[in-house]
Design a protein around this motif. Structure first.
Motif, mmCIF file in Angstrom:
data_model
loop_
_atom_site.group_PDB
_atom_site.id
_atom_site.type_symbol
_atom_site.label_atom_id
_atom_site.label_comp_id
_atom_site.label_asym_id
_atom_site.label_seq_id
_atom_site.Cartn_x
_atom_site.Cartn_y
_atom_site.Cartn_z
ATOM 1 N N THR A 34 42.511 26.713 25.800
ATOM 2 C CA THR A 34 42.980 25.388 25.377
ATOM 3 C C THR A 34 44.351 25.079 25.963
ATOM 4 O OG1 THR A 34 41.772 25.584 23.278
ATOM 5 C CG2 THR A 34 43.528 23.946 23.381
ATOM 6 N N LEU A 35 45.272 26.037 25.868
ATOM 7 C CA LEU A 35 46.631 25.821 26.380
ATOM 8 C C LEU A 35 46.639 25.697 27.899
ATOM 9 C CD1 LEU A 35 48.641 28.260 24.077
ATOM 10 C CD2 LEU A 35 48.277 25.803 23.799
ATOM 11 N N ARG A 38 45.323 22.271 28.747
ATOM 12 C CA ARG A 38 46.307 21.236 28.400
ATOM 13 C C ARG A 38 47.450 21.222 29.413
ATOM 14 N NH1 ARG A 38 46.512 18.656 23.532
ATOM 15 N NH2 ARG A 38 47.966 17.417 24.775
ATOM 16 N N SER A 45 48.660 13.645 31.045
ATOM 17 C CA SER A 45 48.968 13.382 29.636
ATOM 18 C C SER A 45 50.442 13.025 29.438
ATOM 19 C CB SER A 45 48.588 14.592 28.772
ATOM 20 O OG SER A 45 49.356 15.731 29.110
ATOM 21 N N GLN A 107 40.954 11.950 30.789
ATOM 22 C CA GLN A 107 41.109 13.230 30.100
ATOM 23 C C GLN A 107 39.908 13.587 29.228
ATOM 24 O OE1 GLN A 107 45.239 13.880 28.427
ATOM 25 N NE2 GLN A 107 45.409 11.703 28.904
ATOM 26 N N PHE A 111 38.108 17.400 27.015
ATOM 27 C CA PHE A 111 37.962 17.579 25.577
ATOM 28 C C PHE A 111 36.487 17.623 25.166
ATOM 29 C CE2 PHE A 111 42.033 15.256 26.189
ATOM 30 C CZ PHE A 111 42.863 16.326 25.889
ATOM 31 N N TYR A 188 40.307 25.513 18.340
ATOM 32 C CA TYR A 188 40.652 24.669 19.493
ATOM 33 C C TYR A 188 41.526 23.497 19.052
ATOM 34 C CZ TYR A 188 39.938 20.643 22.536
ATOM 35 O OH TYR A 188 40.133 19.516 23.286
ATOM 36 N N TRP A 189 41.139 22.824 17.964
ATOM 37 C CA TRP A 189 41.918 21.681 17.475
ATOM 38 C C TRP A 189 43.324 22.103 17.072
ATOM 39 C CZ3 TRP A 189 37.190 20.070 14.129
ATOM 40 C CH2 TRP A 189 36.306 19.335 14.912
ATOM 41 N N SER A 192 45.346 22.772 20.260
ATOM 42 C CA SER A 192 45.595 21.509 20.964
ATOM 43 C C SER A 192 46.592 20.642 20.207
ATOM 44 C CB SER A 192 44.272 20.757 21.146
ATOM 45 O OG SER A 192 44.450 19.612 21.956
ATOM 46 N N ASN A 193 46.483 20.606 18.873
ATOM 47 C CA ASN A 193 47.432 19.836 18.058
ATOM 48 C C ASN A 193 48.845 20.372 18.201
ATOM 49 O OD1 ASN A 193 45.433 18.154 17.076
ATOM 50 N ND2 ASN A 193 45.162 19.261 15.167
ATOM 51 N N PHE A 195 50.099 22.012 20.737
ATOM 52 C CA PHE A 195 50.570 21.650 22.073
ATOM 53 C C PHE A 195 51.029 20.192 22.091
ATOM 54 C CE2 PHE A 195 50.312 20.196 26.395
ATOM 55 C CZ PHE A 195 50.691 21.281 27.170
ATOM 56 N N SER A 196 50.227 19.308 21.501
ATOM 57 C CA SER A 196 50.561 17.883 21.477
ATOM 58 C C SER A 196 51.852 17.619 20.711
ATOM 59 C CB SER A 196 49.416 17.091 20.847
ATOM 60 O OG SER A 196 48.254 17.143 21.647
#
Length: 218
Positions: A34-35, A38, A45, A107, A111, A188-189, A192-193, A195-196
């Motif tokens: 995931t990282l 991203r 992004s 993107q 996902f 995964y969420w 990803s969260n 990272f965001s």
């Protein structure tokens, strides 16, 4: 379809390689994949987020004038929309940022690919306290919700009157969805969260600094 299959096989192969060949195990492999993805998408992004941040700050600056227009033309919505459009055009603010919209759509394959791949992995695999990544886990679902809230709260430009609503609704939805999905997807969420959230905080720090030193005009 062949291109989509190739993309899914690439994601699946990366997860498998990190899990088995590198020896991370499936849970850490999902996080690292995931990282990595991203970071791969960061040029896109970051550009989208930067444009969105500038747009948001310009709109916030126009709020007093927008409120005046809203009060003046409360009974004439068509005139209000016309005046609002003119005000936006005068200050170089677009109602729809087509470049950001296109970049956001670009993107989606990443996902969607992650979602499709992770729906079918993890059966019988343990990670931390979760006995089976193929099944939902309540605590993972709650963490997915909390990280969703943190990701949204990292944006300081959300209007105060809407802040609680914009944080709580996606958070509740994330928890409900995560309770229905496998723990691999929740993992995964969560990654990803996080990272965001870090990206959002870094972005707003940089934008605020550029405004402060005068290299960026709003």
């Amino acid at each position: 379809m062949n291109l989509w299959t190739f993309w899914l096989d690439t994601i699946r192969g990366l997860v498998d390689a990190l899990s088995s060949e590198v020896g991370l195990g499936l849970g850490l492999a999902i996080i690292v994949t995931t990282l990595l993805l991203r970071v791969l998408l960061l040029p896109i992004s970051w550009s989208v987020a930067y444009r969105g941040c500038i747009h948001q700050k310009k709109v916030m600056k126009l709020q007093p004038e927008l409120q005046q227009l809203k009060d003046r033309y409360a009974t004439k919505p068509d005139v209000y929309m016309q005046k609002m459009t003119e005000l936006y055009r005068k200050h170089g603010v677009s109602l729809i940022d087509r470049k950001s919209l296109f970049a956001g759509v670009a993107q989606m394959p990443l996902f969607l690919g992650m979602l499709q791949v992770l729906r079918s992995v993890g059966d019988g695999v343990r990670f931390l306290w979760v006995p089976n990544l193929f099944k939902p886990d309540t605590l993972f679902a709650l963490i997915a919700g909390v990280t969703t809230a943190l990701m949204i709260a990292a944006n300081p430009d959300i209007p105060e009157q809407m802040r609680l609503f914009q944080i709580m609704v996606p958070t509740v939805i994330a928890i409900i969805v995560a309770l229905k999905c496998c723990s691999a997807l929740s993992l995964y969420w969560i990654a990803s969260n996080c990272f965001s959230a870090v990206q959002t905080m870094a972005l707003h720090f940089i934008v605020a600094r550029r405004i402060r030193v005068g290299t960026l005009k709003i």
